[in-house]
Design a protein around this motif. Structure first.
Motif, PDB file in Angstrom:
ATOM      1  N   ASP A 131       0.828  -1.212   0.000  1.00 35.12           N
ATOM      2  CA  ASP A 131       0.000   0.000   0.000  1.00 35.12           C
ATOM      3  C   ASP A 131       0.860   1.258   0.000  1.00 35.12           C
ATOM      4  O   ASP A 131       0.592   2.211  -0.746  1.00 35.12           O
ATOM      5  CB  ASP A 131      -0.923   0.008   1.220  1.00 35.12           C
ATOM      6  N   VAL A 132       1.920   1.261   0.823  1.00 35.51           N
ATOM      7  CA  VAL A 132       2.740   2.477   0.929  1.00 35.51           C
ATOM      8  C   VAL A 132       3.628   2.641  -0.287  1.00 35.51           C
ATOM      9  O   VAL A 132       3.869   3.761  -0.749  1.00 35.51           O
ATOM     10  CB  VAL A 132       3.569   2.459   2.229  1.00 35.51           C
ATOM     11  N   PHE A 133       4.134   1.537  -0.852  1.00 35.47           N
ATOM     12  CA  PHE A 133       4.909   1.639  -2.099  1.00 35.47           C
ATOM     13  C   PHE A 133       4.044   2.248  -3.202  1.00 35.47           C
ATOM     14  O   PHE A 133       4.517   3.067  -4.001  1.00 35.47           O
ATOM     15  CB  PHE A 133       5.412   0.262  -2.543  1.00 35.47           C
ATOM     16  N   GLU A 134       2.784   1.851  -3.265  1.00 37.07           N
ATOM     17  CA  GLU A 134       1.887   2.414  -4.282  1.00 37.07           C
ATOM     18  C   GLU A 134       1.640   3.896  -4.018  1.00 37.07           C
ATOM     19  O   GLU A 134       1.500   4.684  -4.964  1.00 37.07           O
ATOM     20  CB  GLU A 134       0.583   1.623  -4.311  1.00 37.07           C
ATOM     21  N   ARG A 135       1.608   4.286  -2.730  1.00 40.09           N
ATOM     22  CA  ARG A 135       1.497   5.711  -2.411  1.00 40.09           C
ATOM     23  C   ARG A 135       2.757   6.449  -2.866  1.00 40.09           C
ATOM     24  O   ARG A 135       2.682   7.590  -3.349  1.00 40.09           O
ATOM     25  CB  ARG A 135       1.292   5.903  -0.909  1.00 40.09           C
ATOM     26  N   ALA A 136       3.912   5.807  -2.722  1.00 43.17           N
ATOM     27  CA  ALA A 136       5.165   6.437  -3.141  1.00 43.17           C
ATOM     28  C   ALA A 136       5.166   6.705  -4.642  1.00 43.17           C
ATOM     29  O   ALA A 136       5.712   7.719  -5.108  1.00 43.17           O
ATOM     30  CB  ALA A 136       6.351   5.554  -2.760  1.00 43.17           C
ATOM     31  N   LEU A 137       4.541   5.814  -5.424  1.00 50.07           N
ATOM     32  CA  LEU A 137       4.522   5.985  -6.882  1.00 50.07           C
ATOM     33  C   LEU A 137       3.773   7.247  -7.292  1.00 50.07           C
ATOM     34  O   LEU A 137       4.023   7.792  -8.369  1.00 50.07           O
ATOM     35  CB  LEU A 137       3.883   4.761  -7.538  1.00 50.07           C
ATOM     36  N   VAL A 138       2.858   7.707  -6.440  1.00 48.73           N
ATOM     37  CA  VAL A 138       2.113   8.935  -6.753  1.00 48.73           C
ATOM     38  C   VAL A 138       3.051  10.133  -6.813  1.00 48.73           C
ATOM     39  O   VAL A 138       2.798  11.106  -7.531  1.00 48.73           O
ATOM     40  CB  VAL A 138       1.015   9.167  -5.687  1.00 48.73           C
TER      41      VAL A 138
END
Length: 273
Positions: A60-67
């Protein structure tokens, strides 16, 4: 900067609970427009969750980082994609379909390493090829795609270590010697240069070759034990590989007429199932 250093100190000191709390505080304190710091904090929080084996939170947090990657170097997105794929594999939900899901992220990372990152990072390229190969292998063992990406990985490793060209296939019986040479080459690399568990897999494959093709049971035990030690130390949650290692250890010790050890390893394999 000081708060970031504190998070790194906790992380390097293996105090992952405090590290996660520190990264979360930093993310909450930074302004909504501070994309750079949010991206960095997300990345370190991701790594911390991975160490804690909280793979769902890590994804979840890695996907937030991609933003927040629009103003970041391409290598940052590539590393995030690799970590998402790895977390999906380790999470192990919907086996074996999880490997197909993980492969999507590995292929996005590969596109970045091949086409958007200069100068080329040969070790990262080899890692991408190898983990994509592993995904193809678990989707369809020894498929053409699995072999193709395996060869790509070995080709890049050869370029790094100035070694000879790899064999064209893996463990087909007619080319078993070349396959053995290939796996023996991999176990000469530093463990940190081998993608994920390829070091341990190569030891297991060598053990299977020694056991099944040459009746070299003591040599097989040494390879199976090296593979089991790696998984117990680095991937203790990979129960499938631990089952296989201990199953082979039981069979090899039985061939050596060490029956009590054969029973012990057999029972250990059962514990992981």
């Amino acid at each position: 900067m000081a708060t970031t250093c504190i998070g790194l100190i906790y992380y390097k000191g293996c105090d992952y609970v405090r590290a996660s709390e520190q990264w979360t505080r930093i993310m909450d304190d930074n302004g909504k427009n501070d994309s750079f710091h949010k991206a960095i904090c997300c990345f370190y929080l991701d790594l911390t969750y991975s160490k804690l084996k909280h793979y769902k939170q890590a994804i979840d947090v890695f996907e937030r980082a991609l933003v927040h990657t629009c103003n970041m170097p391409a290598i940052f997105e590539a590393q995030c994609q690799m970590q998402i794929g790895h977390s999906i594999e380790l999470q192990g939900i919907d086996f074996p379909r999880c490997f197909q899901t993980a492969r999507v992220h590995y292929e996005k990372a590969l596109d970045l390493y091949e086409n958007h990152i200069e100068p080329p990072d040969e070790v990262a390229l080899a890692l991408c090829y190898a983990v994509i190969r592993n995904c193809h292998f678990f989707e369809n063992a020894f498929s053409e795609d699995a072999n193709r990406y395996y060869l790509k990985a070995i080709h890049v490793y050869d370029a790094i270590f100035l070694l000879q060209a790899p064999p064209p296939v893996l463990t087909q019986a007619r080319l078993i010697i070349k396959a053995q040479e290939c796996f023996q080459r991999i176990i000469t690399y530093f463990i940190e240069h081998c993608p994920f568990d390829n070091f341990a897999l190569s030891h297991r494959y060598l053990g299977e070759i020694s056991y099944s093709h040459y009746d070299q049971y003591q040599q097989a035990v040494e390879h199976f034990q090296a593979s089991a030690n790696f998984y117990e130390l680095h991937f203790s949650e990979d129960y499938w590989e631990l089952v296989l290692c201990n199953k082979w250890l039981a069979m090899a010790h039985f061939k050596l007429e060490l029956y009590q050890l054969a029973i012990d390893y057999g029972l250990k394999a059962v514990e992981f199932t």
